[in-house]
Design a protein around this motif. Structure first.
Motif, PDB file in Angstrom:
ATOM      1  N   ALA A  81       0.929  -1.297   0.159  1.00 27.76           N
ATOM      2  CA  ALA A  81      -0.043   0.056   0.037  1.00 27.76           C
ATOM      3  C   ALA A  81       0.908   1.281  -0.040  1.00 27.76           C
ATOM      4  N   CYS A  84       2.264   2.033  -3.359  1.00 28.55           N
ATOM      5  CA  CYS A  84       1.069   2.302  -4.187  1.00 28.55           C
ATOM      6  C   CYS A  84       0.817   3.892  -3.915  1.00 28.55           C
ATOM      7  N   GLY A  85       1.380   4.366  -2.706  1.00 29.06           N
ATOM      8  CA  GLY A  85       0.884   5.777  -2.399  1.00 29.06           C
ATOM      9  C   GLY A  85       2.115   6.551  -2.533  1.00 29.06           C
ATOM     10  N   GLU A 342      -1.261   4.612   2.341  1.00 32.24           N
ATOM     11  CA  GLU A 342      -1.464   4.761   0.937  1.00 32.24           C
ATOM     12  C   GLU A 342      -1.864   6.138   0.459  1.00 32.24           C
ATOM     13  N   LEU A 408      -7.533   0.797  -2.964  1.00 33.54           N
ATOM     14  CA  LEU A 408      -6.437   0.617  -2.038  1.00 33.54           C
ATOM     15  C   LEU A 408      -5.762  -0.729  -1.921  1.00 33.54           C
ATOM     16  N   ASP A 410      -4.359  -1.921   1.041  1.00 33.34           N
ATOM     17  CA  ASP A 410      -4.086  -2.314   2.312  1.00 33.34           C
ATOM     18  C   ASP A 410      -4.942  -3.566   2.750  1.00 33.34           C
TER      19      ASP A 410
END
Ligand code: DUC
Ligand code: ZN
Ligand code: ZN
Length: 466
Positions: A81, A84-85, A342, A408, A410
């Motif tokens: 996560a 990706c953030g 994220e 998302l 997570d």
């Protein structure tokens, strides 16, 4: 293998530059105008985009056992996560171990949690759950042999540290080159107010906030500042600041040149205590709690004027379903913590940079440069200088997105930021030259992340923060 990021606006904590960036074997090896690709080289076009150091989130709790529950993100889902953030390094706060355990006990456990799982680079903060001669003697080895150059102690919760032991810890940690971080809340005040609320049958989520008012946190911040001063001016880092009164105490200490720094989190900047009045108010139970809009505004002033040093997430996930089942209408039974790893970069970019509150350079300082300087990751991370790890994020300010938990990465079942609009979109994240996310999709690998042995705390490096 080489990568060339062309035509972007490079940003670091000091400024912005129209330069290309050449990466070789995961390291930044050239910056300049009109660099041409040579040999086997992937060219990444960043026209119109900001090219910035990868995010460093120095406050996560992956796989943490909080006694009544275990957080649902482990070192794979949590770092996936994060990648990706736009975050390329995390420093996780170890949880408490069995009563009386050594510092190495938790360190060894956390190495087992993370190795082969983390998708981005990582480190750990040590946890101090009691003080005795053995623990004090163990600290030097943790810093110099193990690369653990910061430790956290708690003024509330099960293993709260009393003032005498806080002084001993601060003193010794300063001696061995470590930064003391603290969860500052007055335990007696919480117990006193909580007992009165529970006795009156006031156990809804809003009563969680009422049980821990800003004075409860600010008192503990003020106490820690004074104890650190009396421990030979030991360096001190306040985690997850939620209010302006505590910030005023910190400003006063700074004016007196005391080595203190402070972190806040996106939820304290963007979510207020009205969330506790919603039907799903249990989603927002964490400590310190969300505050009034006035406190949010005061924190934004600190973010903009330089009195807040870092923005981290305190990512600590318990699914809403689990919260409801455990709390059953009583906030005292609900596990504390919010997800957010994220969303930190996109939220601060949108609500900070794109809304005109902070410059892109200040954004980099808060999310990467300052954490690297404080926590022994500099000069390897937190900048785009030659020789640094090629940890890079590319943001397109022309694009936007809306946060949906369904997108998302997570393991939670909700986002506290559901439906938030973010102006500016993360296009790509590179960790040591590997593309770990592209357009919101995870492209990294479980186990790619390396444990980073952090350097001892260095006040000269910390003094140059942006
Ligand atoms: N508070 C903490 O101090 N840690 C984890 C989550 C929370 O709410
Ligand atoms: Zn805490
Ligand atoms: Zn925490």
């Amino acid at each position: 293998m080489k990568q060339l990021i062309k035509n972007g606006i490079l940003v670091d904590s000091e400024g912005q530059y129209y330069q290309d960036l050449l990466i070789e074997n995961g390291i930044i090896c050239q910056r300049g105008n009109d660099i041409e690709p040579e040999g086997r080289c992937e060219v990444i076009d960043a026209t119109g985009c900001y090219v910035m150091p990868g995010g460093i989130d120095v406050h996560t709790h992956f796989n943490i056992d909080v006694g009544i529950a275990r957080s649902c993100d482990d070192f794979f889902s949590g770092t996936r996560a994060a990648a990706c953030g736009g975050t390329t390094t995390i420093v996780d706060h170890m949880g408490f171990g069995p009563a009386g355990c050594s510092l190495h006990h938790q360190l060894n456990l956390y190495h087992r949690y993370a190795a082969g799982n983390a998708a981005i680079d990582y480190g750990f903060h040590g946890v101090i759950q009691h003080i005795d001669d053995d623990i004090l003697a163990e600290m030097a080895g943790m810093v110099h042999d193990e690369g653990i150059s910061s430790f956290k102690l708690y003024l509330t919760y099960h293993y709260k540290i009393n003032d005498a032991d806080v002084l001993r810890a601060l003193w010794q940690l300063r001696q061995v080159g470590a930064l003391t971080t603290v969860h500052p809340e007055n335990d007696a005040a919480i117990a006193f107010r909580r007992a009165a609320l529970v006795a009156a049958g006031k156990t809804a989520p809003i009563h969680h906030a009422l049980s821990r008012p800003i004075e409860c946190e600010a008192e503990a911040i003020g106490r820690m500042i004074n104890l650190a001063r009396m421990a030979d001016n030991a360096p001190l880092y306040i985690v997850h600041l939620s209010n302006g009164l505590g910030l005023d105490y910190l400003r006063l200490a700074r004016q007196q040149r005391q080595p203190v720094w402070v972190e806040t989190c996106p939820h304290y900047l963007l979510l207020n205590e009205q969330c506790y009045l919603r039907d799903d108010g249990a989603k927002y139970i964490l400590s310190p709690p969300l505050r009034s809009q006035q406190e949010l505004d005061r924190l934004w002033v600190g973010v903009a004027d330089g009195s807040i040093d870092t923005v981290a997430t305190d990512h600590c996930t318990f699914p809403y379903q689990q919260r409801q089942a455990m709390a059953a209408g009583d906030f005292t039974r609900c596990p504390n913590g919010l997800p957010g790893v994220e969303n930190r970069m996109a939220l601060l970019f949108s609500h900070g940079v794109m809304s005109g509150r902070i410059s892109p350079s200040r954004f980099v300082a808060l999310t990467s440069g300052n954490p690297a300087r404080l926590f022994g990751l500099w000069p390897r991370k937190g900048n785009l200088n030659l020789g640094a790890d090629a940890d890079v994020v590319i943001f397109d300010p022309r694009q936007s997105s809306v946060i949906r938990h369904s997108q998302l990465h997570d393991n939670a079942d909700y986002s506290p930021y559901e439906g938030f609009h973010c102006q500016g979109r993360l296009i790509m994240t590179l960790c040591r030259g590997e593309v770990v996310s592209r357009n919101g999709e995870f492209t990294g690998q479980q186990g790619f992340g390396q444990f980073i042995r952090r350097r001892p705390f260095n006040d000269q490096i910390a003094a140059k923060m942006g």
